[in-house]
Design a protein around this motif. Structure first.
Motif, PDB file in Angstrom:
ATOM      1  N   GLY A   1      -1.363   6.177  -7.964  1.00 57.06           N
ATOM      2  CA  GLY A   1      -0.040   6.208  -7.347  1.00 57.06           C
ATOM      3  C   GLY A   1       0.161   7.492  -6.571  1.00 57.06           C
ATOM      4  O   GLY A   1      -0.789   8.175  -6.252  1.00 57.06           O
ATOM      5  N   PRO A   2       1.407   7.834  -6.262  1.00 57.97           N
ATOM      6  CA  PRO A   2       2.650   7.189  -6.678  1.00 57.97           C
ATOM      7  C   PRO A   2       2.769   5.787  -6.088  1.00 57.97           C
ATOM      8  O   PRO A   2       2.065   5.435  -5.155  1.00 57.97           O
ATOM      9  CB  PRO A   2       3.734   8.117  -6.135  1.00 57.97           C
ATOM     10  N   PHE A   3       3.717   4.999  -6.655  1.00 55.83           N
ATOM     11  CA  PHE A   3       3.889   3.618  -6.246  1.00 55.83           C
ATOM     12  C   PHE A   3       5.286   3.378  -5.687  1.00 55.83           C
ATOM     13  O   PHE A   3       6.250   4.033  -6.094  1.00 55.83           O
ATOM     14  CB  PHE A   3       3.652   2.677  -7.432  1.00 55.83           C
ATOM     15  N   PHE A   4       5.358   2.395  -4.783  1.00 58.46           N
ATOM     16  CA  PHE A   4       6.606   2.109  -4.084  1.00 58.46           C
ATOM     17  C   PHE A   4       6.853   0.605  -4.032  1.00 58.46           C
ATOM     18  O   PHE A   4       5.915  -0.192  -4.021  1.00 58.46           O
ATOM     19  CB  PHE A   4       6.535   2.656  -2.653  1.00 58.46           C
ATOM     20  N   HIS A   5       8.131   0.233  -3.989  1.00 57.14           N
ATOM     21  CA  HIS A   5       8.523  -1.168  -3.859  1.00 57.14           C
ATOM     22  C   HIS A   5       9.592  -1.248  -2.783  1.00 57.14           C
ATOM     23  O   HIS A   5      10.563  -0.488  -2.797  1.00 57.14           O
ATOM     24  CB  HIS A   5       9.078  -1.688  -5.193  1.00 57.14           C
ATOM     25  N   GLY A   6       9.401  -2.174  -1.829  1.00 59.37           N
ATOM     26  CA  GLY A   6      10.372  -2.384  -0.769  1.00 59.37           C
ATOM     27  C   GLY A   6      11.191  -3.625  -1.041  1.00 59.37           C
ATOM     28  O   GLY A   6      10.657  -4.660  -1.447  1.00 59.37           O
ATOM     29  N   THR A   7      12.499  -3.537  -0.850  1.00 64.70           N
ATOM     30  CA  THR A   7      13.398  -4.635  -1.181  1.00 64.70           C
ATOM     31  C   THR A   7      14.721  -4.472  -0.433  1.00 64.70           C
ATOM     32  O   THR A   7      14.957  -3.457   0.218  1.00 64.70           O
ATOM     33  CB  THR A   7      13.659  -4.666  -2.709  1.00 64.70           C
ATOM     34  N   ILE A   8      15.586  -5.465  -0.576  1.00 64.61           N
ATOM     35  CA  ILE A   8      16.956  -5.332  -0.075  1.00 64.61           C
ATOM     36  C   ILE A   8      17.937  -5.100  -1.216  1.00 64.61           C
ATOM     37  O   ILE A   8      19.132  -4.925  -0.981  1.00 64.61           O
ATOM     38  CB  ILE A   8      17.371  -6.570   0.756  1.00 64.61           C
ATOM     39  N   ALA A   9      17.427  -5.060  -2.437  1.00 60.47           N
ATOM     40  CA  ALA A   9      18.293  -4.841  -3.604  1.00 60.47           C
ATOM     41  C   ALA A   9      18.757  -3.386  -3.650  1.00 60.47           C
ATOM     42  O   ALA A   9      17.992  -2.461  -3.366  1.00 60.47           O
ATOM     43  CB  ALA A   9      17.546  -5.188  -4.885  1.00 60.47           C
ATOM     44  N   ASP A  10      20.017  -3.188  -4.031  1.00 56.68           N
ATOM     45  CA  ASP A  10      20.590  -1.848  -4.208  1.00 56.68           C
ATOM     46  C   ASP A  10      20.395  -1.475  -5.674  1.00 56.68           C
ATOM     47  O   ASP A  10      21.076  -2.014  -6.556  1.00 56.68           O
ATOM     48  CB  ASP A  10      22.072  -1.875  -3.832  1.00 56.68           C
TER      49      ASP A  10
ATOM     50  N   LEU B   1       1.452   2.849  -0.781  1.00 49.22           N
ATOM     51  CA  LEU B   1       1.748   3.330   0.566  1.00 49.22           C
ATOM     52  C   LEU B   1       3.239   3.154   0.859  1.00 49.22           C
ATOM     53  O   LEU B   1       3.739   2.030   0.943  1.00 49.22           O
ATOM     54  CB  LEU B   1       0.919   2.566   1.597  1.00 49.22           C
ATOM     55  N   VAL B   2       3.943   4.252   1.023  1.00 45.01           N
ATOM     56  CA  VAL B   2       5.385   4.185   1.234  1.00 45.01           C
ATOM     57  C   VAL B   2       5.732   3.342   2.459  1.00 45.01           C
ATOM     58  O   VAL B   2       6.699   2.565   2.431  1.00 45.01           O
ATOM     59  CB  VAL B   2       6.011   5.601   1.301  1.00 45.01           C
ATOM     60  N   ASP B   3       4.957   3.452   3.533  1.00 49.22           N
ATOM     61  CA  ASP B   3       5.273   2.673   4.729  1.00 49.22           C
ATOM     62  C   ASP B   3       4.977   1.191   4.522  1.00 49.22           C
ATOM     63  O   ASP B   3       5.613   0.336   5.150  1.00 49.22           O
ATOM     64  CB  ASP B   3       4.529   3.216   5.944  1.00 49.22           C
ATOM     65  N   GLY B   4       4.046   0.855   3.648  1.00 52.04           N
ATOM     66  CA  GLY B   4       3.801  -0.544   3.291  1.00 52.04           C
ATOM     67  C   GLY B   4       5.002  -1.137   2.570  1.00 52.04           C
ATOM     68  O   GLY B   4       5.399  -2.276   2.821  1.00 52.04           O
ATOM     69  N   ALA B   5       5.595  -0.349   1.679  1.00 52.46           N
ATOM     70  CA  ALA B   5       6.807  -0.802   0.993  1.00 52.46           C
ATOM     71  C   ALA B   5       7.956  -0.936   1.990  1.00 52.46           C
ATOM     72  O   ALA B   5       8.759  -1.867   1.909  1.00 52.46           O
ATOM     73  CB  ALA B   5       7.175   0.167  -0.131  1.00 52.46           C
ATOM     74  N   GLY B   6       8.018  -0.016   2.959  1.00 52.77           N
ATOM     75  CA  GLY B   6       9.043  -0.101   3.991  1.00 52.77           C
ATOM     76  C   GLY B   6       8.901  -1.355   4.831  1.00 52.77           C
ATOM     77  O   GLY B   6       9.896  -2.024   5.145  1.00 52.77           O
TER      78      GLY B   6
ATOM     79  N   THR C   1      20.310  -4.313   3.881  1.00 49.47           N
ATOM     80  CA  THR C   1      19.763  -2.983   4.091  1.00 49.47           C
ATOM     81  C   THR C   1      18.384  -2.895   3.452  1.00 49.47           C
ATOM     82  O   THR C   1      18.263  -3.073   2.236  1.00 49.47           O
ATOM     83  CB  THR C   1      20.686  -1.912   3.464  1.00 49.47           C
ATOM     84  N   PRO C   2      17.348  -2.627   4.232  1.00 47.00           N
ATOM     85  CA  PRO C   2      16.027  -2.452   3.635  1.00 47.00           C
ATOM     86  C   PRO C   2      15.980  -1.130   2.869  1.00 47.00           C
ATOM     87  O   PRO C   2      16.496  -0.115   3.336  1.00 47.00           O
ATOM     88  CB  PRO C   2      15.077  -2.444   4.836  1.00 47.00           C
ATOM     89  N   ARG C   3      15.378  -1.169   1.680  1.00 45.66           N
ATOM     90  CA  ARG C   3      15.298   0.019   0.827  1.00 45.66           C
ATOM     91  C   ARG C   3      13.890   0.150   0.267  1.00 45.66           C
ATOM     92  O   ARG C   3      13.227  -0.850   0.026  1.00 45.66           O
ATOM     93  CB  ARG C   3      16.288  -0.087  -0.327  1.00 45.66           C
TER      94      ARG C   3
ATOM     95  N   GLU D   1      12.988   8.380   3.515  1.00 41.89           N
ATOM     96  CA  GLU D   1      12.242   8.505   4.773  1.00 41.89           C
ATOM     97  C   GLU D   1      10.957   7.698   4.714  1.00 41.89           C
ATOM     98  O   GLU D   1      10.120   7.910   3.832  1.00 41.89           O
ATOM     99  CB  GLU D   1      11.932   9.970   5.053  1.00 41.89           C
ATOM    100  N   TRP D   2      10.827   6.760   5.656  1.00 42.91           N
ATOM    101  CA  TRP D   2       9.635   5.936   5.820  1.00 42.91           C
ATOM    102  C   TRP D   2       9.650   5.384   7.232  1.00 42.91           C
ATOM    103  O   TRP D   2      10.684   5.358   7.893  1.00 42.91           O
ATOM    104  CB  TRP D   2       9.560   4.836   4.760  1.00 42.91           C
ATOM    105  N   ALA D   3       8.486   4.986   7.727  1.00 45.17           N
ATOM    106  CA  ALA D   3       8.368   4.516   9.108  1.00 45.17           C
ATOM    107  C   ALA D   3       9.080   3.181   9.278  1.00 45.17           C
ATOM    108  O   ALA D   3       8.843   2.245   8.521  1.00 45.17           O
ATOM    109  CB  ALA D   3       6.892   4.374   9.482  1.00 45.17           C
ATOM    110  N   ARG D   4       9.963   3.112  10.249  1.00 45.08           N
ATOM    111  CA  ARG D   4      10.715   1.891  10.542  1.00 45.08           C
ATOM    112  C   ARG D   4      10.023   1.107  11.658  1.00 45.08           C
ATOM    113  O   ARG D   4       9.410   1.681  12.545  1.00 45.08           O
ATOM    114  CB  ARG D   4      12.140   2.238  10.991  1.00 45.08           C
TER     115      ARG D   4
END
Length: 140
Positions: free
Chosen positions: A8-17, A46-51, A66-68, A111-114
């Motif tokens: 890791g570290p590990f990341f998850h991308g979602t629209i959940a708050d 990969l943070v940008d993969g989660a983004g 909202t993407p998070r 902060e992540w690539a949009r």
């Protein structure tokens, strides 16, 4: 955790708050194929993969979403995601994983690539604007 695949570290991308301490669990409908209930929870190193996952989910589910991206901790064993690794592509270049155990939210990443609107439209076309039989199977 035996045979750790990635530190890791590990990341998850979602629209959940979500908040620190919340658990992300399998058993919900796929953002990409809503007719499929997912048996796993997915994450990446990969943070940008989660983004990317968060932005695609927002585009597919609701234009007002909202993407998070969240920093997460696996609570149990995990495996390479066969949707993007050896069963479909060699190796694991996206450092993508899945687990039947929950992920614990540590914090939100700001902060992540949009994606550009044009790139987002290309992803949307690949995932939703095609006929169901042209979208490809989800290995669940």
């Amino acid at each position: 955790m035996p045979d750790v695949l990635d530190a890791g570290p590990f990341f998850h991308g979602t629209i959940a708050d979500l908040r620190a301490g919340d658990l992300l669990m399998p058993g919900y409908r796929s953002n990409y194929r809503p007719e499929v209930v997912m048996n796993h929870i997915y994450f990446t190193a990969l943070v940008d993969g989660a983004g990317l996952a968060a932005e695609i989910a927002a585009a597919l589910v609701s234009s007002g979403s909202t993407p998070r991206v969240y920093l997460v901790e696996p609570t149990g064993p995990f495996e390479n995601d066969p949707n993007v690794t050896d069963k479909k592509f060699p190796g694991n270049p996206t450092r993508s994983y899945r687990s039947v155990a929950p992920l614990r939210v540590v914090s939100e990443i700001m902060e992540w690539a949009r994606l550009t609107p044009e790139a987002l439209q290309v992803w949307r076309a690949r995932l939703i604007d095609r006929a169901p039989d042209e979208r490809g199977d989800i290995i669940n």
